[in-house]
Design an enzyme around this catalytic site. Structure first.
Site, PDB file in Angstrom:
ATOM      1  N   ARG A   1       0.992  -1.111   0.421  1.00 51.26           N
ATOM      2  CA  ARG A   1      -0.262  -0.277   0.169  1.00 51.26           C
ATOM      3  C   ARG A   1       1.111   1.481  -0.353  1.00 51.26           C
ATOM      4  O   ARG A   1       0.523   2.438   0.519  1.00 51.26           O
ATOM      5  CB  ARG A   1      -0.728  -0.066   0.871  1.00 51.26           C
TER       6      ARG A   1
ATOM      7  N   LYS B 200       0.480  -8.580  13.828  1.00 53.00           N
ATOM      8  CA  LYS B 200      -0.686  -9.081  13.364  1.00 53.00           C
ATOM      9  C   LYS B 200      -0.621 -10.783  13.455  1.00 53.00           C
ATOM     10  O   LYS B 200      -0.343 -10.832  12.603  1.00 53.00           O
ATOM     11  CB  LYS B 200      -0.335  -8.612  11.670  1.00 53.00           C
TER      12      LYS B 200
ATOM     13  N   GLU C 161      -5.866 -12.105   8.341  1.00 52.79           N
ATOM     14  CA  GLU C 161      -5.669 -11.983   6.949  1.00 52.79           C
ATOM     15  C   GLU C 161      -4.351 -13.265   6.724  1.00 52.79           C
ATOM     16  O   GLU C 161      -3.038 -12.869   6.078  1.00 52.79           O
ATOM     17  CB  GLU C 161      -5.120 -10.593   5.975  1.00 52.79           C
TER      18      GLU C 161
ATOM     19  N   ARG D  98      -2.434  -6.196  17.706  1.00 49.52           N
ATOM     20  CA  ARG D  98      -3.637  -5.552  16.432  1.00 49.52           C
ATOM     21  C   ARG D  98      -4.521  -6.114  16.484  1.00 49.52           C
ATOM     22  O   ARG D  98      -4.995  -7.776  16.835  1.00 49.52           O
ATOM     23  CB  ARG D  98      -2.634  -5.744  15.177  1.00 49.52           C
TER      24      ARG D  98
ATOM     25  N   ARG E  55     -18.745  -8.779   9.584  1.00 51.72           N
ATOM     26  CA  ARG E  55     -17.153  -8.275   9.731  1.00 51.72           C
ATOM     27  C   ARG E  55     -16.607  -7.231  10.911  1.00 51.72           C
ATOM     28  O   ARG E  55     -16.304  -7.129  11.120  1.00 51.72           O
ATOM     29  CB  ARG E  55     -15.925  -8.628   8.310  1.00 51.72           C
TER      30      ARG E  55
ATOM     31  N   ASP F 277     -11.954  -1.242   7.323  1.00 50.40           N
ATOM     32  CA  ASP F 277     -10.759  -1.006   7.141  1.00 50.40           C
ATOM     33  C   ASP F 277     -10.353   0.270   6.396  1.00 50.40           C
ATOM     34  O   ASP F 277     -10.253   0.248   4.844  1.00 50.40           O
ATOM     35  CB  ASP F 277     -10.503  -1.814   5.909  1.00 50.40           C
TER      36      ASP F 277
ATOM     37  N   GLU G 291      -4.604   3.498  15.913  1.00 49.56           N
ATOM     38  CA  GLU G 291      -4.283   3.504  14.585  1.00 49.56           C
ATOM     39  C   GLU G 291      -5.124   3.972  13.246  1.00 49.56           C
ATOM     40  O   GLU G 291      -6.188   3.659  13.082  1.00 49.56           O
ATOM     41  CB  GLU G 291      -4.451   1.585  13.806  1.00 49.56           C
TER      42      GLU G 291
ATOM     43  N   GLU H  39      -4.325   4.301   1.291  1.00 45.21           N
ATOM     44  CA  GLU H  39      -4.990   2.772   0.182  1.00 45.21           C
ATOM     45  C   GLU H  39      -6.521   3.093  -0.107  1.00 45.21           C
ATOM     46  O   GLU H  39      -6.066   2.460  -1.047  1.00 45.21           O
ATOM     47  CB  GLU H  39      -4.719   1.877   1.565  1.00 45.21           C
TER      48      GLU H  39
ATOM     49  N   TRP I 218     -14.052 -11.430   1.906  1.00 48.60           N
ATOM     50  CA  TRP I 218     -13.499 -10.413   1.798  1.00 48.60           C
ATOM     51  C   TRP I 218     -14.787  -9.974   3.321  1.00 48.60           C
ATOM     52  O   TRP I 218     -13.834  -8.488   3.738  1.00 48.60           O
ATOM     53  CB  TRP I 218     -13.643  -9.140   2.152  1.00 48.60           C
TER      54      TRP I 218
END
Ligand code: GCV
Length: 686
Positions: free
Chosen positions: A169, A291, A295, A328, A344, A373, A395, A401, A549
């Site tokens: 990104r 993390k 993902e 995270r 999600r 996100d 964060e 992005e 996703w």
């Protein structure tokens, strides 16, 4: 000739030396001729840095040199810790700030001069940069008494840089830290990077991507240690601590173990040994960022362990050395789009809220501003108002992005300001996201702000020149979250582009409008996610619709959006009652977020009396026109800013125009084709 920009520390920038600059310069030359530095710092790195910065600033910006003297006195700039008797003499009777990193700047009198005092060496560096910032902006110093201390203990940049030199990104060229699986040795540039950070108060950097892949797990091994030591040494005098992202599976990937189960003693021992080696070489190493279970990155869930069991195990390895473990909260499961029982947006709260109170004191939960996100607009993540016994870091994402890849202009400080000032309505406790993450609301020992950097090896560091303002704004807000986006923009323009009042106002106006404009031509009303899959630039209305996703809008020919209310997915129940009740009802839900919380028919009538779909059409037609107006306003600035900056920004606007046009037409056509409802004004839809 500079091969790269010095950003807001370019003291030779001729565009800043116009107008009242000459008078100001004459004045300061009369008032300040000498400088004195606290002898306790004389042979330290901080002392050397201060000497260099003073010389650099006065010779380049005011074009004369100060003479060094041993003590404070007539026409002297005195720099020292509060413990230096000279500083004590000058600040007598003034209440001094008590916190680490605090500083004070004061003009005492022509006879006694100007003083920057601080509690510790870091504070002194911040104070000196702050003083230079004020002088650079031509702010009068003769009545100055300024006391500052950071509101957030942690002010950290996260680089998503890979060891091969690519940046996940990243839209500003290759990594400044890595190339070919090695740590770069461009000392000049890395030193300027550290100076830029110190000048805006950033005190930590995670140099590698949270997706710790390929060679990155080996950063923990002896192979990279000498280079990490070199980086830490370079950062240290500027008060910047080095942090690393680590892979939870490291004991297996680089340690030769067959498990990374946090409850296994061998695993614990492995991490303890790695931490001990790191701290022996870098005593002020900041800690790890992780993390996990996210993902494709494994974590404690792999072994049936909880997030706190995973985090605490790592924290205990760091604890003897004073290290921090930043974990995270971006944990969610990939899903089947057919499955409507999963939302999600709920994931972080569902996983972490039950663990409040289970994390060790040196664990800090790093929570993205919103539940999904970094979309152009999201509600504030509910964890911020509901984790009383857990240290937290907010964060943010500086790298654009989902907000235009540093091709489109999007000054993000207004968005961040809204997030920071959000009041979660904790019963009986006044609070904001800013006060919560600073640690003050619940008296937490650690906390602060982190952001994903937008920096790369491009000559201007950030791809788009004006995106430097986002980097700058993050640092300033992390230092003081009460600053306004407008004030920060003014400061940045004055220090970077031009000190001419009307120019400042015009560029600030462009910056201030850019986020709302970007929102209008992309996905207003909290819809989000209509970006091109993978790249996340440009429109693709159904690009994420049938994917894994969890980011769906489920548009049909009559309605669009996800029902996240108490009677829908239940996401709103994660908020305190005040917000739950407001978000639950269409009438009280803030309209800028209505499609985040509600599934609505296209014909739903909004507060302005127009239907949802008509508002969507209008936003896109207007957003495009407003973008064009910003472009034209920039074009009128030719000759008033550096020609390279002018031309490069102009070129970005040309690309932005294409993108905005594409967004307008694709989104409008999508809505029209789904619904069959025409635009009331009969504008072209395809
Ligand atoms: C570093 C999003 C981005 C990923 C990023 C991830 C994260 O999903 O698209 O590139 O990975 O967020 O924040 O971990």
């Amino acid at each position: 000739m500079n091969t790269y920009s010095r950003c807001w520390l370019d003291y030779e920038n001729p565009y800043l030396k116009k107008g009242s600059y000459t008078i100001f310069r004459e004045q300061i030359q009369k008032d300040i001729a000498f400088y004195a530095i606290d002898p306790s710092l004389e042979n330290t790195e901080t002392g050397r840095v201060l000497t260099k910065e003073v010389g650099n600033f006065f010779s380049r910006f005011f074009e004369y040199s100060l003479t060094k003297v041993p003590k404070s006195g007539n026409r002297t700039l005195s720099l020292g810790l509060f413990s230096w008797p000279e500083v004590q003499k000058l600040l007598e009777g003034v209440p001094l700030p008590k916190y680490p990193e605090a500083f004070m700047i004061r003009y005492v009198s022509p006879e006694k001069g100007l003083v920057v005092g601080a509690k510790d060496p870091k504070g002194l560096v911040y104070g000196v940069f702050r003083l230079f910032s004020l002088l650079q902006q031509g702010i009068s110093y003769t009545t100055l008494t300024l006391i500052e201390e950071p509101r957030n203990p942690l002010r950290i940049l996260n680089h998503w840089d890979n060891l091969d030199g690519s940046v996940e990104r990243g839209y500003a060229g290759r990594s400044i830290f890595f190339e070919n699986n090695k740590i770069t040795d461009d000392t000049d540039r890395l030193t300027d990077y550290a100076r830029l950070l110190a000048s805006i108060g950033i005190n930590g950097v995670v140099i590698n991507n949270v997706n710790v892949k390929e060679r990155a797990p080996f950063l923990l091994t002896g192979e990279y240690l000498p280079d990490l030591v070199r980086l830490a040494q370079l950062f240290r005098p500027y008060g910047v601590r080095l942090y690393l992202s680590v892979n939870f599976m490291s004991p297996v990937i680089v340690g030769g173990l067959d498990t990374a189960d946090p409850l296994e003693e061998r695993v614990q021992r492995w991490w303890q040994e790695r931490a001990a080696v790191l701290y022996k070489a870098i005593p002020d190493f900041g800690g790890f960022l992780v993390k996990a279970d996210s993902e494709y990155n494994p974590g404690p869930h792999t072994y049936g362990r909880s997030q706190s069991e995973g985090a605490n195990m790592l924290a205990r390895a760091l604890r003897p050395h004073g290290g921090l473990l930043i974990w995270r909260a971006f944990v969610y499961k990939l899903q089947d789009w057919r499955d409507r029982t999963i939302d999600r947006a709920r994931a972080a709260y569902d996983i972490f809220h039950p663990l409040d109170g289970d994390f060790d004191d040196n664990v800090i939960l790093q929570i993205k501003n919103g539940p999904l996100d970094f979309q152009v607009r999201e509600p504030v993540a509910p964890l911020f108002g509901t984790m009383e016994k857990t240290n937290q870091i907010l964060e943010l994402q500086i790298t654009q992005e989902y907000t235009g890849h540093q091709i489109d202009l999007c000054y993000l400080a207004p968005q961040w300001q809204e997030i920071l000032s959000f009041d979660p309505h904790i019963e009986g406790k006044p609070a904001t996201v800013a006060s919560i993450v600073s640690g003050s609301t619940w008296g937490r020992p650690h906390g602060g702000m982190a952001a994903v950097a937008n920096i790369g090896r491009d000559a201007n560091w950030t791809g788009h020149w004006l995106a430097q303002a986002n980097w700058y704004a993050f640092g300033r807000l992390a230092w003081d979250p009460t600053l306004s986006a407008q004030t920060i923009a003014q400061e940045w323009v004055r220090r970077t582009l031009s000190n001419d009042e009307s120019m400042v106002n015009r560029v600030v106006a462009i910056l201030q409008k850019s986020w709302p404009v970007y929102e209008k031509y992309t996905t207003p009303y909290g819809l989000g996610w209509m970006v091109t899959p993978g790249t996340h630039y440009g429109p693709s209305p159904e690009g994420y619709e049938y994917s894994i996703w969890g980011t769906y809008h489920r548009a049909t020919h009559t309605e669009i959006g996800v029902d996240r209310t108490s009677t829908g997915t239940g996401y709103t129940t994660q908020y305190r009652p005040y917000w739950r009740d407001r978000y639950d009802k269409r009438e009280t839900c803030p309209e800028e977020l209505i499609l985040f919380f509600h599934r609505l028919p296209y014909t739903y009538v909004m507060k302005n009396g127009k239907t949802l779909i008509q508002n969507y059409y209008d936003a896109h037609f207007e957003g495009y026109e407003e973008m064009r107006a910003l472009q034209e306003e920039w074009n009128r600035l030719e000759g008033s800013v550096d020609p390279v900056v002018f031309t490069e920004v102009q070129q970005r606007f040309v690309q932005q125009e294409e993108n905005a046009r594409q967004w307008r037409d694709v989104i409008n056509s999508f809505f029209y084709r789904k619904s069959g409802i025409p635009d009331e004004k009969g504008r072209p839809i395809y």
